[in-house]
Design an enzyme around this catalytic site. Sequence first.
Site, PDB file in Angstrom:
ATOM      1  N   GLU A 409       0.849  -1.190   0.000  1.00  0.00           N
ATOM      2  CA  GLU A 409       0.000   0.000   0.000  1.00  0.00           C
ATOM      3  C   GLU A 409       0.886   1.243   0.000  1.00  0.00           C
ATOM      4  O   GLU A 409       1.772   1.363   0.851  1.00  0.00           O
ATOM      5  CB  GLU A 409      -0.883   0.011   1.250  1.00  0.00           C
ATOM      6  CG  GLU A 409      -1.922  -1.082   1.250  1.00  0.00           C
ATOM      7  CD  GLU A 409      -2.333  -1.512   2.669  1.00  0.00           C
ATOM      8  OE1 GLU A 409      -2.087  -0.770   3.629  1.00  0.00           O
ATOM      9  OE2 GLU A 409      -2.891  -2.620   2.796  1.00  0.00           O
ATOM     10  N   LEU A 438      -5.869  -2.320  -0.928  1.00  0.00           N
ATOM     11  CA  LEU A 438      -5.701  -2.249   0.522  1.00  0.00           C
ATOM     12  C   LEU A 438      -6.224  -3.544   1.155  1.00  0.00           C
ATOM     13  O   LEU A 438      -7.361  -3.606   1.607  1.00  0.00           O
ATOM     14  CB  LEU A 438      -6.478  -1.027   1.043  1.00  0.00           C
ATOM     15  CG  LEU A 438      -6.032  -0.443   2.374  1.00  0.00           C
ATOM     16  CD1 LEU A 438      -6.736   0.876   2.629  1.00  0.00           C
ATOM     17  CD2 LEU A 438      -6.231  -1.370   3.541  1.00  0.00           C
ATOM     18  N   GLU A 440      -4.202  -6.779   3.254  1.00  0.00           N
ATOM     19  CA  GLU A 440      -2.927  -7.423   3.596  1.00  0.00           C
ATOM     20  C   GLU A 440      -2.880  -8.872   3.120  1.00  0.00           C
ATOM     21  O   GLU A 440      -1.817  -9.369   2.741  1.00  0.00           O
ATOM     22  CB  GLU A 440      -2.672  -7.344   5.110  1.00  0.00           C
ATOM     23  CG  GLU A 440      -2.239  -5.971   5.614  1.00  0.00           C
ATOM     24  CD  GLU A 440      -3.355  -4.941   5.630  1.00  0.00           C
ATOM     25  OE1 GLU A 440      -4.542  -5.336   5.606  1.00  0.00           O
ATOM     26  OE2 GLU A 440      -3.051  -3.733   5.654  1.00  0.00           O
ATOM     27  N   GLN A 462       2.024  -2.091   5.927  1.00  0.00           N
ATOM     28  CA  GLN A 462       2.225  -0.689   6.305  1.00  0.00           C
ATOM     29  C   GLN A 462       2.549  -0.492   7.790  1.00  0.00           C
ATOM     30  O   GLN A 462       3.325   0.382   8.137  1.00  0.00           O
ATOM     31  CB  GLN A 462       0.985   0.099   5.913  1.00  0.00           C
ATOM     32  CG  GLN A 462       1.270   1.535   5.602  1.00  0.00           C
ATOM     33  CD  GLN A 462       0.163   2.144   4.762  1.00  0.00           C
ATOM     34  OE1 GLN A 462      -0.978   2.205   5.190  1.00  0.00           O
ATOM     35  NE2 GLN A 462       0.505   2.584   3.562  1.00  0.00           N
ATOM     36  N   TYR A 466      -1.113  -4.351  11.451  1.00  0.00           N
ATOM     37  CA  TYR A 466      -1.934  -4.853  10.343  1.00  0.00           C
ATOM     38  C   TYR A 466      -1.423  -6.175   9.778  1.00  0.00           C
ATOM     39  O   TYR A 466      -2.072  -6.787   8.940  1.00  0.00           O
ATOM     40  CB  TYR A 466      -2.074  -3.783   9.249  1.00  0.00           C
ATOM     41  CG  TYR A 466      -2.576  -2.488   9.845  1.00  0.00           C
ATOM     42  CD1 TYR A 466      -3.627  -2.511  10.762  1.00  0.00           C
ATOM     43  CD2 TYR A 466      -1.973  -1.271   9.565  1.00  0.00           C
ATOM     44  CE1 TYR A 466      -4.070  -1.347  11.365  1.00  0.00           C
ATOM     45  CE2 TYR A 466      -2.423  -0.110  10.162  1.00  0.00           C
ATOM     46  CZ  TYR A 466      -3.467  -0.149  11.061  1.00  0.00           C
ATOM     47  OH  TYR A 466      -3.910   0.987  11.667  1.00  0.00           O
ATOM     48  N   HIS A 511      -0.331   2.392  15.204  1.00  0.00           N
ATOM     49  CA  HIS A 511       0.878   2.862  14.514  1.00  0.00           C
ATOM     50  C   HIS A 511       2.127   2.628  15.343  1.00  0.00           C
ATOM     51  O   HIS A 511       3.230   2.941  14.915  1.00  0.00           O
ATOM     52  CB  HIS A 511       0.714   4.340  14.158  1.00  0.00           C
ATOM     53  CG  HIS A 511      -0.487   4.563  13.300  1.00  0.00           C
ATOM     54  ND1 HIS A 511      -1.654   5.111  13.773  1.00  0.00           N
ATOM     55  CD2 HIS A 511      -0.719   4.231  12.013  1.00  0.00           C
ATOM     56  CE1 HIS A 511      -2.548   5.121  12.813  1.00  0.00           C
ATOM     57  NE2 HIS A 511      -2.016   4.589  11.728  1.00  0.00           N
TER      58      HIS A 511
END
Length: 716
Positions: A409, A438, A440, A462, A466, A511
């Site tokens: 991505e 998008l 995985e 990313q 994920y 994140h």
Amino acid sequence: MSEPLPIDTHFLATVSALPESEPRDPSLPLREDTSLSGKRALELFDSQLGSRHLDLAARQLGAAGIGYYTIGSSGHEGNAALAAALRPTDPALLHYRSGAFYVERARQVAGSTPLLDVMLGVTAAAGEPIAGGRHKVFGNKALSIIPQTSTIASHLPRAVGVAFGIERAARLGVDCEWPRDSVVLASFGDASVNHSTALGAFNSARHVAYQKLKLPLLFVCEDNGIGISVRTPPGWVDTVYSGQLRYFTADACDLPEVSEVAAEAVDWVRANRAPAFLHLRMVRLLGHAGSDVESAYREPAELEADLRRDPVLRTAILLVERGVLTPAEAVRRYEDKRAEVADAADEAAGAEQLVDAAEVMAPLVPSRPAAIAAQVTATASPDQLTLAQGINRALGELLERDDVLVFGEDVARKGGVYGVTRGLLKKFGPARVFDTLLDEQSILGMALGTGLCGFLPIPEIQYLAYLHNAADQIRGEAATLRFFSQGQYRNPMIVRIASYGYQKGFGGHFHNDNAVAALRDIPGLVIASPARADDAAAMLRTCAAASTVDGRVCVFLEPIALYHTRDLHTGGDGGWLAAPGDEHVHLGSARVYGDGTDLTLVSFANGVPMSLRAASRLAERGIRARVLDLRWLAPLPVDDLLRHADITGRVLVVDETRRTGGVSEGVVTALLDAGLLGVVRRVTSEDSFIPLGKAAQHVLLNEQTIERTAIEMVYG
Ligand SMILES: Cc1ncc(C[n+]2csc(CCOP(=O)(O)OP(=O)(O)O)c2C)c(N)n1
């Protein structure tokens, strides 16, 4: 000898009671609506019989305690027609009820022994041709059948990748083991069709085709109306799928019909290089598996109706009615095949099984360090680089090889969320560096498939959080392929993942995820986790070589917070920049900073600069620590670890991952297993998700904790 099963007695009674018909030239079409000749139908009947008797024999071996697998193919024998419509070089990723397909494809390849192969699978014999006694799978390198795991639909993302890879290899001139005009076959059941992995694969196939890219893939849904005990609502598959891809449907209990439609579907995919969906209606006989008591959830009338649709019986009736066989000849063929399979079963029953753990595990961790080292070519960088720049440079170097693909991505036009792949699209073009949709699972499926087509795929996930959306594609698919094929099929790949916590100004759990437990226990997986530009470049090259030479599946965990870090101790010191050299870093080799003899700080990724800063403050207090960067989380650099632990007698494991399931568990255990005489402690992040903002500091490991614990260890 156990009681004959209804499927067996029903066949014999029904066929024996048929009236004889006028003999007919077998070279003629069997019916007005088909081009299938009597002669060809006899061959397919033979494959159907082989499959049927394999099921019956598997049950007998099971009852005798020497067979270990009773999921059969009975009711699905129409898939022999699918094999007949394809070429033996067309890659096939098969549903677990593909006995007749397997036998029919084997007919097309000289020297094949399909009945024995399957029986050896059932008895878990070491001589079985694909998994070598590790599982009963349909797979065979000479027959272009890629073995599948038991996980419903998990092979479909890979199938998309293989179809994509065949076309991409042809376009780029990459050497691919499948012919240029292949059709990829992926079959699955009607309950499997609902799995999100299947839906993702259908969607990604449509997404590729929508962009006018070629994707020669035939999805085949073998619809027996039930998944274990749960009925598929009548009409569901037609209703949902007939409007999506180019759609074909046939009654697979009727050999002429399934032969016609399968050939039409295969030819359409071959000519159009586009995906299609073939819906085959059939029945499930003998229940889900040997242990299944169908009468607990199905009415007797339903079971009887299915028996009447028995595809093997229907073929026999047709051959008798059309004058190709007499009833007695049909019964004789049936019994001859039973005897032939019994011989194979006898041979398999006495065959040797795997003898010890080493033999079981032999395909998992091939290691040819010298060959890997010989593969690596590198030029030293004159420039001091950040981690992101080091990875970018190494990717650029690797892309000089024609077989490397970089995708994920946002990796192409944007160059990745953090700019790590910036400039690569421009330099190497969209056929080599591309953005994916998008999903995985689809991204990893692309890697699984292209890896079988001569490529070294380097997909990006990313964020580490994920990975978990798609972990099975690494765990159940990539990592098991060598195991279930004895290394005959391999999944070279390097999965790059932006990882870990400590991002300044951009936070929250997803994140900054620091959980690696889902990766650490996967047998044979290489987990690299560099902290600096020079190591990152060298380790990426090592992963590429290990993938190419040994087909190793590599995961490359990149600490996001270090991507653009330049300084180590003070602002402007440039202490975290490094110039990648041309030296080779072996798999599972650590790096040491300093030669302190009081304490070894063992760490990786963000923990390395944290430990180095802590070590320099400890030095001011008279504590001389060395810092060991593990660099590889699997295989762990155990020898290096022990050597440095022995020198200092005190080890503090500095682990930014969670206390439970984190890296330190493995490190401490390795030290204890080796009989470490000194003291070992660990500091970790908390067993928490990472919160937003400054609250993240409460749960992430910090330098004060490292320092405090080190002081306690040395001064008590
Ligand atoms: C991901 C996953 N979940 C559950 C299972 C257990 N399981 C094995 S077969 C099966 C039913 C599959 O039915 P279907 O796709 O219709 O194929 P059939 O057995 O009827 O040929 C289930 C639930 C599995 N193998 N994989």
